[in-house]
Write a protein that holds these residues in place. Structure first.
Motif, PDB file in Angstrom:
ATOM      1  N   HIS A 222       9.048  58.530 -18.853  1.00  0.00           N
ATOM      2  CA  HIS A 222       7.917  57.710 -19.265  1.00  0.00           C
ATOM      3  C   HIS A 222       8.210  57.054 -20.615  1.00  0.00           C
ATOM      4  O   HIS A 222       9.044  57.529 -21.386  1.00  0.00           O
ATOM      5  N   THR A 223       7.511  55.975 -20.887  1.00  0.00           N
ATOM      6  CA  THR A 223       7.743  55.219 -22.122  1.00  0.00           C
ATOM      7  C   THR A 223       6.634  55.488 -23.129  1.00  0.00           C
ATOM      8  O   THR A 223       5.446  55.382 -22.812  1.00  0.00           O
ATOM      9  N   LEU A 224       7.052  55.830 -24.363  1.00  0.00           N
ATOM     10  CA  LEU A 224       6.119  56.035 -25.462  1.00  0.00           C
ATOM     11  C   LEU A 224       6.050  54.756 -26.290  1.00  0.00           C
ATOM     12  O   LEU A 224       7.026  54.007 -26.378  1.00  0.00           O
ATOM     13  N   GLY A 261      15.802  62.758 -19.748  1.00  0.00           N
ATOM     14  CA  GLY A 261      15.841  64.192 -19.456  1.00  0.00           C
ATOM     15  C   GLY A 261      16.350  65.013 -20.622  1.00  0.00           C
ATOM     16  O   GLY A 261      15.996  66.187 -20.766  1.00  0.00           O
ATOM     17  N   SER A 262      17.168  64.410 -21.479  1.00  0.00           N
ATOM     18  CA  SER A 262      17.728  65.157 -22.616  1.00  0.00           C
ATOM     19  C   SER A 262      16.660  65.535 -23.636  1.00  0.00           C
ATOM     20  O   SER A 262      16.885  66.399 -24.486  1.00  0.00           O
ATOM     21  N   GLN A 263      15.485  64.887 -23.578  1.00  0.00           N
ATOM     22  CA  GLN A 263      14.418  65.203 -24.533  1.00  0.00           C
ATOM     23  C   GLN A 263      13.440  66.271 -24.019  1.00  0.00           C
ATOM     24  O   GLN A 263      12.538  66.676 -24.750  1.00  0.00           O
ATOM     25  N   ILE A 264      13.623  66.712 -22.779  1.00  0.00           N
ATOM     26  CA  ILE A 264      12.701  67.703 -22.220  1.00  0.00           C
ATOM     27  C   ILE A 264      12.729  68.969 -23.074  1.00  0.00           C
ATOM     28  O   ILE A 264      13.788  69.516 -23.392  1.00  0.00           O
ATOM     29  N   GLY A 265      11.540  69.432 -23.450  1.00  0.00           N
ATOM     30  CA  GLY A 265      11.434  70.631 -24.282  1.00  0.00           C
ATOM     31  C   GLY A 265      11.524  70.363 -25.768  1.00  0.00           C
ATOM     32  O   GLY A 265      11.232  71.245 -26.582  1.00  0.00           O
ATOM     33  N   LYS A 266      11.909  69.149 -26.149  1.00  0.00           N
ATOM     34  CA  LYS A 266      12.014  68.806 -27.568  1.00  0.00           C
ATOM     35  C   LYS A 266      10.726  68.128 -28.043  1.00  0.00           C
ATOM     36  O   LYS A 266       9.941  67.631 -27.240  1.00  0.00           O
ATOM     37  N   VAL A 291       8.062  67.208 -25.159  1.00  0.00           N
ATOM     38  CA  VAL A 291       8.311  66.414 -23.954  1.00  0.00           C
ATOM     39  C   VAL A 291       8.405  67.340 -22.749  1.00  0.00           C
ATOM     40  O   VAL A 291       9.146  68.339 -22.763  1.00  0.00           O
ATOM     41  N   GLY A 292       7.654  67.021 -21.721  1.00  0.00           N
ATOM     42  CA  GLY A 292       7.693  67.802 -20.486  1.00  0.00           C
ATOM     43  C   GLY A 292       8.494  67.095 -19.409  1.00  0.00           C
ATOM     44  O   GLY A 292       8.945  65.957 -19.571  1.00  0.00           O
TER      45      GLY A 292
END
Length: 420
Positions: A222-224, A261-266, A291-292
């Motif tokens: 998704h785009t922020l 995907g690299s930002q998931i959990g961050k 990020v989920g």
């Protein structure tokens, strides 16, 4: 007679020296020469000191003189110097009267009235922030009646039209010194000029009205989008830098950022830097958000196809999603309860499924996405009467061969059976 000078620059009259009291005889007035007391400055009050006059029964009257000529209505012991007295000579004539005696007059020495100095009651300073965009003010205080004029200077040179008590530095002033000169005037006073200590002008600074914010779905793919925040004055440009767990994300320097995907959990946030000519750039960070995983968008539900009879095979369609999953898993259900081992895209109908609803749950999978479960519509497995056969009526049973699980006998209309 000599004059003593006060700190204000005005001349002060000396106190008269003590003198011997003159002798007198009855019917005659003896008198001393009067003196003046006070400051020889326009607006100040002088007092006549007549000295010793005898006898005590005499009466005294006064007349103030300007350059030897009487001043109209100036007949009291005190006299306030007027503008007309500037650069003239002031004296006072005292007259003594006694019944049965001739009048006696004595005149004081003339005193020169020179202009007095103006003294500020608060020294001149430059007040206000020495920054571009802020207002400077010439701060001082003066005695009543003083008129002041102003001239502002940049690095020693007069600034055109800068003649008010305040001055707002411009971009030209950044890095240079600013000062102000004040000229004070008042009738009867010497002109007073003073210059404030110079200040060096630096770049202006923004005042933050609201902080930047991040909007959009905080999930991978998704785009922020970053709001700029608001400042005073209004910036002319902005720059952006996105961060993940406090570290810069390479190349993420626009007002929007698409999560990967690299930002998931961050925790992801953005720093917005406001810019304007003549102002120091101001950087401010938004709140950071965890990020989920992304979520599939279901377009069509799975469906069950095939013959709905015991021994026949049912097939589940996957359904459709956005984006397209990379793998699927299945679970078949009988009346809402999972059927053990039924985890493929096909299912062979069993005898136990008759007169029950069958559904299938499809699980869509893809890297960086939360698995999506979707359940098909129900299909009903009817009872198969075509394989029934009649038994002895005495027993009241019917039965038949299903071709699936050997012969069985049912009570009419029921689900309970016994081996035949």
């Amino acid at each position: 007679m000599s004059l003593a000078l006060l700190g204000s620059g005005a001349a002060a009259l000396p106190e008269p020296a003590s003198a011997a009291v003159p002798s007198s005889v009855r019917g005659e007035i003896s008198a001393q020469t009067p003196t003046l007391s006070g400051t020889l400055c326009v607006g100040r009050t002088l007092t006549a000191k007549p000295g010793n006059w005898l006898p005590s029964e005499r009466t005294l009257s006064y007349q103030w003189l300007r350059n030897g000529r009487g001043i109209q209505d100036a007949t009291g012991r005190d006299y306030t110097l007027a503008t007309a007295d500037l650069n003239t000579k002031i004296s006072v004539r005292v007259r003594g009267d006694l019944e049965g005696s001739d009048s006696v007059e004595r005149t004081s020495l003339e005193q020169h009235v020179a202009p007095c100095a103006i003294v500020p009651t608060r020294a001149l300073v430059i007040a206000g922030a020495a920054k571009h965009g802020h207002k400077l003010r010439a701060d001082s205080k003066w005695p009543a009646g003083v008129v002041t004029t102003y001239a502002w200077y940049r690095s020693g040179k007069a600034i055109s039209k800068a003649t008010k008590p305040w001055y707002k530095p411009t971009i030209k002033d950044i890095g240079r010194t600013i000062t102000v000169k004040v000229t004070a005037t008042k009738s009867g006073y010497t002109t007073y000029k003073t210059t404030a200590k110079a200040v060096k002008i630096s770049k202006g600074s923004f005042r933050v009205m609201s902080a930047p914010k991040v909007s959009g779905t905080k999930k991978a793919t998704h785009t922020l989008k970053a709001s700029r925040g608001s400042y005073s004055p209004k910036p002319t440009s902005y720059s952006y830098q996105w961060y993940a767990n406090g570290k810069k994300i390479k190349g993420a320097t626009k007002s929007s950022y698409r999560l990967s995907g690299s930002q998931i959990g961050k925790r992801v946030g953005v720093k917005v830097t406001a810019k304007k000519a003549g102002y120091s750039s101001y950087a401010m960070e938004s709140s950071a958000y965890k990020v989920g995983k992304a979520v599939f968008k279901l377009k069509t539900r799975p469906k069950i196809s095939g013959t709905k009879k015991v021994g026949h095979t049912l097939k589940a369609s996957k359904g459709t999603y956005s984006p397209r999953p990379t793998s699927y898993s299945y679970q078949w259900y009988r009346n809402g309860s999972p059927i053990k081992g039924a985890t493929k895209s096909t299912y062979k109908v069993k005898l136990a499924d008759e007169e029950y609803d069958i559904t299938v749950k499809v699980k869509a999978k893809r890297t960086n996405y939360t698995s999506n479960y979707s359940i098909s519509s129900r299909v009903y497995i009817p009872y198969d009467y075509s394989s029934d056969w009649e038994d002895d009526d005495d027993y009241g049973f019917s039965g038949g061969y299903s071709g699936y699980n050997g012969p069985r006998c049912y009570a009419p209309g029921g689900r309970t059976y016994t081996p035949c």
